[in-house]
Design a protein around this motif. Structure first.
Motif, PDB file in Angstrom:
ATOM      1  N   GLU A 145      38.999   9.809   9.650  1.00  0.00           N
ATOM      2  CA  GLU A 145      39.786   8.732   9.626  1.00  0.00           C
ATOM      3  C   GLU A 145      41.083   8.734  10.217  1.00  0.00           C
ATOM      4  OE1 GLU A 145      41.368   5.557   6.044  1.00  0.00           O
ATOM      5  OE2 GLU A 145      39.946   7.206   5.696  1.00  0.00           O
ATOM      6  N   THR A 146      41.772   9.973   9.882  1.00  0.00           N
ATOM      7  CA  THR A 146      43.102  10.342  10.537  1.00  0.00           C
ATOM      8  C   THR A 146      43.096  10.297  12.073  1.00  0.00           C
ATOM      9  OG1 THR A 146      43.725  11.880   8.477  1.00  0.00           O
ATOM     10  CG2 THR A 146      44.904  12.084  10.258  1.00  0.00           C
ATOM     11  N   ALA A 147      42.126  10.843  12.610  1.00  0.00           N
ATOM     12  CA  ALA A 147      42.129  10.876  13.879  1.00  0.00           C
ATOM     13  C   ALA A 147      41.282   9.541  14.771  1.00  0.00           C
ATOM     14  CB  ALA A 147      41.285  11.872  14.456  1.00  0.00           C
ATOM     15  N   GLY A 148      40.828   8.546  13.937  1.00  0.00           N
ATOM     16  CA  GLY A 148      40.209   7.419  14.252  1.00  0.00           C
ATOM     17  C   GLY A 148      39.098   7.724  15.138  1.00  0.00           C
ATOM     18  N   VAL A 149      38.311   8.600  14.648  1.00  0.00           N
ATOM     19  CA  VAL A 149      36.895   8.960  15.357  1.00  0.00           C
ATOM     20  C   VAL A 149      35.627   8.962  14.140  1.00  0.00           C
ATOM     21  CG1 VAL A 149      37.926  10.523  16.807  1.00  0.00           C
ATOM     22  CG2 VAL A 149      37.134  11.284  14.718  1.00  0.00           C
ATOM     23  N   ASP A 150      34.438   9.135  14.485  1.00  0.00           N
ATOM     24  CA  ASP A 150      33.564   8.896  13.527  1.00  0.00           C
ATOM     25  C   ASP A 150      33.353  10.457  12.975  1.00  0.00           C
ATOM     26  OD1 ASP A 150      31.948  10.460  15.762  1.00  0.00           O
ATOM     27  OD2 ASP A 150      30.706   8.702  15.916  1.00  0.00           O
ATOM     28  N   ARG A 151      32.231  10.590  12.041  1.00  0.00           N
ATOM     29  CA  ARG A 151      32.180  11.797  11.251  1.00  0.00           C
ATOM     30  C   ARG A 151      31.553  12.822  12.193  1.00  0.00           C
ATOM     31  NH1 ARG A 151      28.051  11.031   6.570  1.00  0.00           N
ATOM     32  NH2 ARG A 151      29.755   9.761   5.672  1.00  0.00           N
ATOM     33  N   ALA A 152      30.685  12.554  13.103  1.00  0.00           N
ATOM     34  CA  ALA A 152      29.985  13.604  14.174  1.00  0.00           C
ATOM     35  C   ALA A 152      31.124  14.251  14.883  1.00  0.00           C
ATOM     36  CB  ALA A 152      29.228  12.802  14.970  1.00  0.00           C
ATOM     37  N   ALA A 170      35.808  14.325  19.737  1.00  0.00           N
ATOM     38  CA  ALA A 170      35.908  15.393  19.221  1.00  0.00           C
ATOM     39  C   ALA A 170      37.695  16.175  19.280  1.00  0.00           C
ATOM     40  CB  ALA A 170      34.996  16.446  19.119  1.00  0.00           C
ATOM     41  N   TYR A 171      37.661  15.983  20.444  1.00  0.00           N
ATOM     42  CA  TYR A 171      39.169  16.593  20.920  1.00  0.00           C
ATOM     43  C   TYR A 171      40.363  15.748  20.347  1.00  0.00           C
ATOM     44  CZ  TYR A 171      36.565  19.398  24.233  1.00  0.00           C
ATOM     45  OH  TYR A 171      35.809  20.229  25.013  1.00  0.00           O
ATOM     46  N   ARG A 172      40.054  14.724  19.707  1.00  0.00           N
ATOM     47  CA  ARG A 172      41.293  14.071  19.111  1.00  0.00           C
ATOM     48  C   ARG A 172      41.592  14.485  17.443  1.00  0.00           C
ATOM     49  NH1 ARG A 172      39.384   8.046  20.300  1.00  0.00           N
ATOM     50  NH2 ARG A 172      40.756   7.548  18.516  1.00  0.00           N
ATOM     51  N   VAL A 173      40.391  15.588  17.090  1.00  0.00           N
ATOM     52  CA  VAL A 173      40.634  15.752  15.714  1.00  0.00           C
ATOM     53  C   VAL A 173      41.410  16.986  15.585  1.00  0.00           C
ATOM     54  CG1 VAL A 173      39.454  16.476  13.605  1.00  0.00           C
ATOM     55  CG2 VAL A 173      38.313  14.805  15.257  1.00  0.00           C
ATOM     56  N   ARG A 174      42.233  17.254  14.671  1.00  0.00           N
ATOM     57  CA  ARG A 174      42.978  18.537  14.761  1.00  0.00           C
ATOM     58  C   ARG A 174      42.855  19.073  13.090  1.00  0.00           C
ATOM     59  NH1 ARG A 174      42.775  18.194  19.051  1.00  0.00           N
ATOM     60  NH2 ARG A 174      44.562  18.073  20.726  1.00  0.00           N
ATOM     61  N   TRP A 175      42.187  20.164  13.040  1.00  0.00           N
ATOM     62  CA  TRP A 175      41.741  20.538  11.540  1.00  0.00           C
ATOM     63  C   TRP A 175      43.163  21.699  11.394  1.00  0.00           C
ATOM     64  CZ3 TRP A 175      38.606  19.371   8.286  1.00  0.00           C
ATOM     65  CH2 TRP A 175      37.520  18.482   8.657  1.00  0.00           C
ATOM     66  N   ASN A 176      43.754  21.314  10.270  1.00  0.00           N
ATOM     67  CA  ASN A 176      44.717  22.247   9.580  1.00  0.00           C
ATOM     68  C   ASN A 176      44.018  23.471   8.973  1.00  0.00           C
ATOM     69  OD1 ASN A 176      44.709  21.990   6.622  1.00  0.00           O
ATOM     70  ND2 ASN A 176      45.850  19.972   7.442  1.00  0.00           N
ATOM     71  N   ARG A 177      44.654  24.708   8.894  1.00  0.00           N
ATOM     72  CA  ARG A 177      43.661  25.845   8.190  1.00  0.00           C
ATOM     73  C   ARG A 177      43.305  25.376   6.801  1.00  0.00           C
ATOM     74  NH1 ARG A 177      43.673  31.236   9.671  1.00  0.00           N
ATOM     75  NH2 ARG A 177      45.047  30.750  11.476  1.00  0.00           N
ATOM     76  N   ALA A 178      43.946  24.747   5.928  1.00  0.00           N
ATOM     77  CA  ALA A 178      43.704  24.539   4.524  1.00  0.00           C
ATOM     78  C   ALA A 178      42.600  23.438   4.493  1.00  0.00           C
ATOM     79  CB  ALA A 178      44.891  23.765   3.782  1.00  0.00           C
ATOM     80  N   ASP A 179      42.538  22.327   5.303  1.00  0.00           N
ATOM     81  CA  ASP A 179      41.676  21.427   5.432  1.00  0.00           C
ATOM     82  C   ASP A 179      40.314  22.044   5.982  1.00  0.00           C
ATOM     83  OD1 ASP A 179      42.799  19.644   4.311  1.00  0.00           O
ATOM     84  OD2 ASP A 179      43.487  18.568   6.010  1.00  0.00           O
ATOM     85  N   TRP A 180      40.164  22.893   6.763  1.00  0.00           N
ATOM     86  CA  TRP A 180      39.045  23.526   7.559  1.00  0.00           C
ATOM     87  C   TRP A 180      38.502  24.448   6.497  1.00  0.00           C
ATOM     88  CZ3 TRP A 180      36.911  28.263   8.383  1.00  0.00           C
ATOM     89  CH2 TRP A 180      35.801  28.258   9.454  1.00  0.00           C
TER      90      TRP A 180
END
Length: 274
Positions: free
Chosen positions: A212-219, A251-261
């Protein structure tokens, strides 16, 4: 290309075109794929696409696999691998593949014999590089011992719902040896899209938050979660939907921070990290 088979060549061409248009250049098949429609069905269909549009061949990294033999089930003897590769090349209508992988380890073949067959094919120009699929780290090491060239890839099952390769040495070895990691079933065989358990739903919810944050789907969020690992896994998409293929590079629009990963990993394991 596990479910890539049939007689709809135009439809198959649309899938290949969608992948290439999205910047997806690795096309990964196997002689066993589509087996219920005839051994070699996936390779045969791709071969028909390439015969109609031979210019596509130079735009892709063409990979296939051998070593599964119906009714056996595994055979990595030199004679069988040599025959399997020649049959794959014939079905694909090409004189070489860029990557040839032993699909599953054959416990009854010494790795020296399998290595000899693979390197003979490489020296004959039939394969450009050698990889493995579903091998343990120890099995990779044993095979590599008898090869004069590096094993360039490992293809394990890997998804936010199946994280064993992060702990059993497979990804560590890939990083040590600079092997590409080709992650099959990266959305858990579809279970991430249709969660079946509390654990599945917990992982999906965390992926949804990132999506949702990145505006993409779950996959796309799931692919990005895998790609965030320093082994740089390459998700192998199994979808036969051209629209979903076209969206995969989101997928390249998603940025995972360490805590969420790590929250996703903990949800997958069902426990907090120690």
């Amino acid at each position: 290309m596990w479910r890539f088979y049939g007689d709809d060549v135009a439809g198959a061409r649309r899938l290949v075109d969608a992948a290439l248009a999205a910047g997806i250049t690795l096309l990964d098949t196997a002689d066993i794929y589509g087996e219920h429609h005839g051994f070699g069905a996936s390779e045969t269909l791709l071969g028909r696409v390439l015969r109609e549009a031979p210019e596509l061949r130079d735009r892709m990294v063409l990979a296939t696999k051998g070593g599964i033999r119906p009714g056996v089930p595994y055979d990595s003897r030199a004679a069988w691998l040599g025959q399997a590769l020649d049959d794959s090349l014939r079905r694909l209508g090409v004189d070489h593949v860029d990557l040839y992988q032993i699909h599953r380890p054959d416990l009854l073949t010494h790795p020296e014999e399998a290595a000899r067959a693979l390197d003979d094919a490489r020296q004959a120009g039939k394969i450009r590089a050698i990889g493995v699929s579903n091998h343990s780290a120890a099995q990779v090491q044993a095979l590599a011992r008898f090869l004069p060239v590096p094993i360039v890839s490992q293809q394990p099952e890997l998804s936010p719902l199946y994280v064993a390769p992060m702990f059993d040495g497979v990804l560590d070895q890939a990083m040590e040896r600079n092997m590409a990691v080709l992650a099959w079933s990266p959305i858990g065989g579809g279970r991430l899209m249709k969660p079946e358990s509390d654990r599945d739903r917990a992982v999906a919810a965390l992926l949804d938050a990132a999506a949702e944050t990145a505006g993409v789907d779950r996959a796309a969020a799931a692919y990005a979660w895998l790609m965030a690992h320093p082994a740089r896994p390459i998700p192998i998409l199994g979808t036969q939907d051209a629209a979903r293929i076209a969206r995969a590079n989101e997928a390249y629009r998603v940025r995972w921070n360490r805590a969420d990963w790590y929250r996703v990993l903990e949800a997958s394991l069902g426990t907090k990290m120690p």
